[in-house]
Design a protein around this motif. Structure first.
Motif, PDB file in Angstrom:
ATOM      1  N   SER A 176      23.119  33.194  18.821  1.00  0.00           N
ATOM      2  CA  SER A 176      22.597  31.971  19.438  1.00  0.00           C
ATOM      3  C   SER A 176      22.924  31.883  20.926  1.00  0.00           C
ATOM      4  N   THR A 177      23.613  32.895  21.452  1.00  0.00           N
ATOM      5  CA  THR A 177      24.012  32.847  22.861  1.00  0.00           C
ATOM      6  C   THR A 177      23.172  33.805  23.688  1.00  0.00           C
ATOM      7  N   TYR A 178      22.983  33.457  24.959  1.00  0.00           N
ATOM      8  CA  TYR A 178      22.149  34.248  25.852  1.00  0.00           C
ATOM      9  C   TYR A 178      22.975  35.108  26.800  1.00  0.00           C
ATOM     10  N   GLY A 179      24.169  34.699  27.042  1.00  0.00           N
ATOM     11  CA  GLY A 179      25.035  35.440  27.943  1.00  0.00           C
ATOM     12  C   GLY A 179      26.422  34.853  27.929  1.00  0.00           C
ATOM     13  N   MET A 180      27.290  35.478  28.668  1.00  0.00           N
ATOM     14  CA  MET A 180      28.672  35.013  28.724  1.00  0.00           C
ATOM     15  C   MET A 180      29.199  35.083  30.135  1.00  0.00           C
ATOM     16  N   GLY A 181      30.209  34.292  30.373  1.00  0.00           N
ATOM     17  CA  GLY A 181      30.751  34.261  31.717  1.00  0.00           C
ATOM     18  C   GLY A 181      32.246  34.029  31.740  1.00  0.00           C
ATOM     19  N   TRP A 182      32.799  34.186  32.917  1.00  0.00           N
ATOM     20  CA  TRP A 182      34.219  33.902  33.173  1.00  0.00           C
ATOM     21  C   TRP A 182      34.312  32.817  34.236  1.00  0.00           C
ATOM     22  N   PHE A 183      35.159  31.866  33.973  1.00  0.00           N
ATOM     23  CA  PHE A 183      35.507  30.838  34.934  1.00  0.00           C
ATOM     24  C   PHE A 183      37.020  30.869  35.109  1.00  0.00           C
ATOM     25  N   VAL A 230      33.351  32.621  38.069  1.00  0.00           N
ATOM     26  CA  VAL A 230      33.824  33.928  38.523  1.00  0.00           C
ATOM     27  C   VAL A 230      32.730  34.983  38.374  1.00  0.00           C
ATOM     28  N   ALA A 231      32.239  35.150  37.152  1.00  0.00           N
ATOM     29  CA  ALA A 231      31.222  36.170  36.896  1.00  0.00           C
ATOM     30  C   ALA A 231      30.530  35.865  35.575  1.00  0.00           C
ATOM     31  N   ALA A 232      29.330  36.438  35.406  1.00  0.00           N
ATOM     32  CA  ALA A 232      28.598  36.245  34.168  1.00  0.00           C
ATOM     33  C   ALA A 232      27.701  37.443  33.917  1.00  0.00           C
ATOM     34  N   ILE A 233      27.290  37.599  32.657  1.00  0.00           N
ATOM     35  CA  ILE A 233      26.429  38.715  32.282  1.00  0.00           C
ATOM     36  C   ILE A 233      25.530  38.268  31.135  1.00  0.00           C
ATOM     37  N   SER A 234      24.270  38.715  31.167  1.00  0.00           N
ATOM     38  CA  SER A 234      23.344  38.390  30.093  1.00  0.00           C
ATOM     39  C   SER A 234      23.441  39.438  28.994  1.00  0.00           C
ATOM     40  N   TRP A 235      23.293  38.984  27.743  1.00  0.00           N
ATOM     41  CA  TRP A 235      23.397  39.913  26.627  1.00  0.00           C
ATOM     42  C   TRP A 235      22.238  40.911  26.612  1.00  0.00           C
ATOM     43  N   SER A 236      21.041  40.472  26.902  1.00  0.00           N
ATOM     44  CA  SER A 236      19.875  41.334  26.730  1.00  0.00           C
ATOM     45  C   SER A 236      19.739  42.356  27.846  1.00  0.00           C
ATOM     46  N   TYR A 273      28.014  37.243  40.219  1.00  0.00           N
ATOM     47  CA  TYR A 273      29.388  37.143  40.707  1.00  0.00           C
ATOM     48  C   TYR A 273      29.525  36.034  41.739  1.00  0.00           C
ATOM     49  N   ALA A 274      30.705  35.430  41.745  1.00  0.00           N
ATOM     50  CA  ALA A 274      31.046  34.522  42.829  1.00  0.00           C
ATOM     51  C   ALA A 274      31.306  35.365  44.075  1.00  0.00           C
ATOM     52  N   GLU A 275      31.013  34.802  45.224  1.00  0.00           N
ATOM     53  CA  GLU A 275      31.203  35.543  46.469  1.00  0.00           C
ATOM     54  C   GLU A 275      32.646  35.984  46.644  1.00  0.00           C
ATOM     55  N   VAL A 301      34.710  37.154  44.624  1.00  0.00           N
ATOM     56  CA  VAL A 301      35.169  38.297  43.821  1.00  0.00           C
ATOM     57  C   VAL A 301      34.235  39.499  43.919  1.00  0.00           C
ATOM     58  N   LYS A 302      33.110  39.352  44.611  1.00  0.00           N
ATOM     59  CA  LYS A 302      32.165  40.460  44.742  1.00  0.00           C
ATOM     60  C   LYS A 302      32.840  41.674  45.359  1.00  0.00           C
ATOM     61  N   GLY A 303      32.599  42.833  44.774  1.00  0.00           N
ATOM     62  CA  GLY A 303      33.186  44.067  45.269  1.00  0.00           C
ATOM     63  C   GLY A 303      34.572  44.340  44.718  1.00  0.00           C
ATOM     64  N   ARG A 304      35.186  43.351  44.091  1.00  0.00           N
ATOM     65  CA  ARG A 304      36.524  43.541  43.511  1.00  0.00           C
ATOM     66  C   ARG A 304      36.520  43.432  41.993  1.00  0.00           C
ATOM     67  N   PHE A 305      35.699  42.550  41.456  1.00  0.00           N
ATOM     68  CA  PHE A 305      35.633  42.329  40.013  1.00  0.00           C
ATOM     69  C   PHE A 305      34.340  42.927  39.460  1.00  0.00           C
ATOM     70  N   THR A 306      34.413  43.421  38.229  1.00  0.00           N
ATOM     71  CA  THR A 306      33.237  43.949  37.543  1.00  0.00           C
ATOM     72  C   THR A 306      33.205  43.394  36.125  1.00  0.00           C
ATOM     73  N   ILE A 307      32.066  42.817  35.752  1.00  0.00           N
ATOM     74  CA  ILE A 307      31.898  42.310  34.398  1.00  0.00           C
ATOM     75  C   ILE A 307      30.998  43.274  33.633  1.00  0.00           C
ATOM     76  N   SER A 308      31.354  43.528  32.388  1.00  0.00           N
ATOM     77  CA  SER A 308      30.559  44.426  31.547  1.00  0.00           C
ATOM     78  C   SER A 308      30.557  43.896  30.117  1.00  0.00           C
ATOM     79  N   LYS A 309      29.726  44.513  29.268  1.00  0.00           N
ATOM     80  CA  LYS A 309      29.602  44.017  27.907  1.00  0.00           C
ATOM     81  C   LYS A 309      29.518  45.145  26.900  1.00  0.00           C
ATOM     82  N   ASP A 310      29.862  44.807  25.685  1.00  0.00           N
ATOM     83  CA  ASP A 310      29.697  45.710  24.558  1.00  0.00           C
ATOM     84  C   ASP A 310      28.993  44.889  23.484  1.00  0.00           C
TER      85      ASP A 310
END
Length: 127
Positions: free
Chosen positions: A30-37, A48-54, A60-62, A64-73
């Motif tokens: 039922s979810t479309y994506g996930m994020g970090w705050f 902070v960052a978010a990613i879509s499931w599909s 990314y928030a400005e 953290v850009k270039g320092r943080f990476t969000i990924s999914k499994d």
């Protein structure tokens, strides 16, 4: 309902790295994506960052850009936040959230699309 469990927080020194994980269970379809705050003492919760499931589109928030990476499994219903070059100002409680509503660039940084939240994990960066 969707349950979210974060892990991986801790204490590190400035310049070091840390990896956060968030495992989702329950009605994850039922979810479309996930994020970090995150929320630092005395401050409002911020995106902070978010990613879509599909498509796996990332946002990314400005700060953290270039320092943080969000990924999914997708198979494990898990998202990862790799945090490099950490700074003392990254110190906060980090929350994982799952979006059950509109999930596009226009909305991902807002808390409203996220119907489910984890309990948070503390990240402390010493100088």
């Amino acid at each position: 309902q969707v349950q979210l469990v974060e892990s991986g927080g801790g204490l590190v020194q400035a310049g070091e790295s840390l990896t956060l994980s968030c495992a989702a269970s329950g009605r994850t379809f039922s979810t479309y994506g996930m994020g970090w705050f995150r929320q630092a003492p005395g401050k409002e919760r911020e995106f902070v960052a978010a990613i879509s499931w599909s498509e796996g589109t990332t946002y990314y928030a400005e700060s953290v850009k270039g320092r943080f990476t969000i990924s999914k499994d997708n198979a494990k219903h898990t998202i990862i936040l790799q945090m490099n070059s950490l700074k003392p100002e990254d110190t906060a409680v980090y929350y994982c959230a799952a979006a059950a509503g509109a999930f596009s660039e226009q909305y991902v940084a807002l808390p409203e699309p996220y119907a489910y939240w984890g309990q948070g994990t503390q990240v402390t960066v010493s100088s």
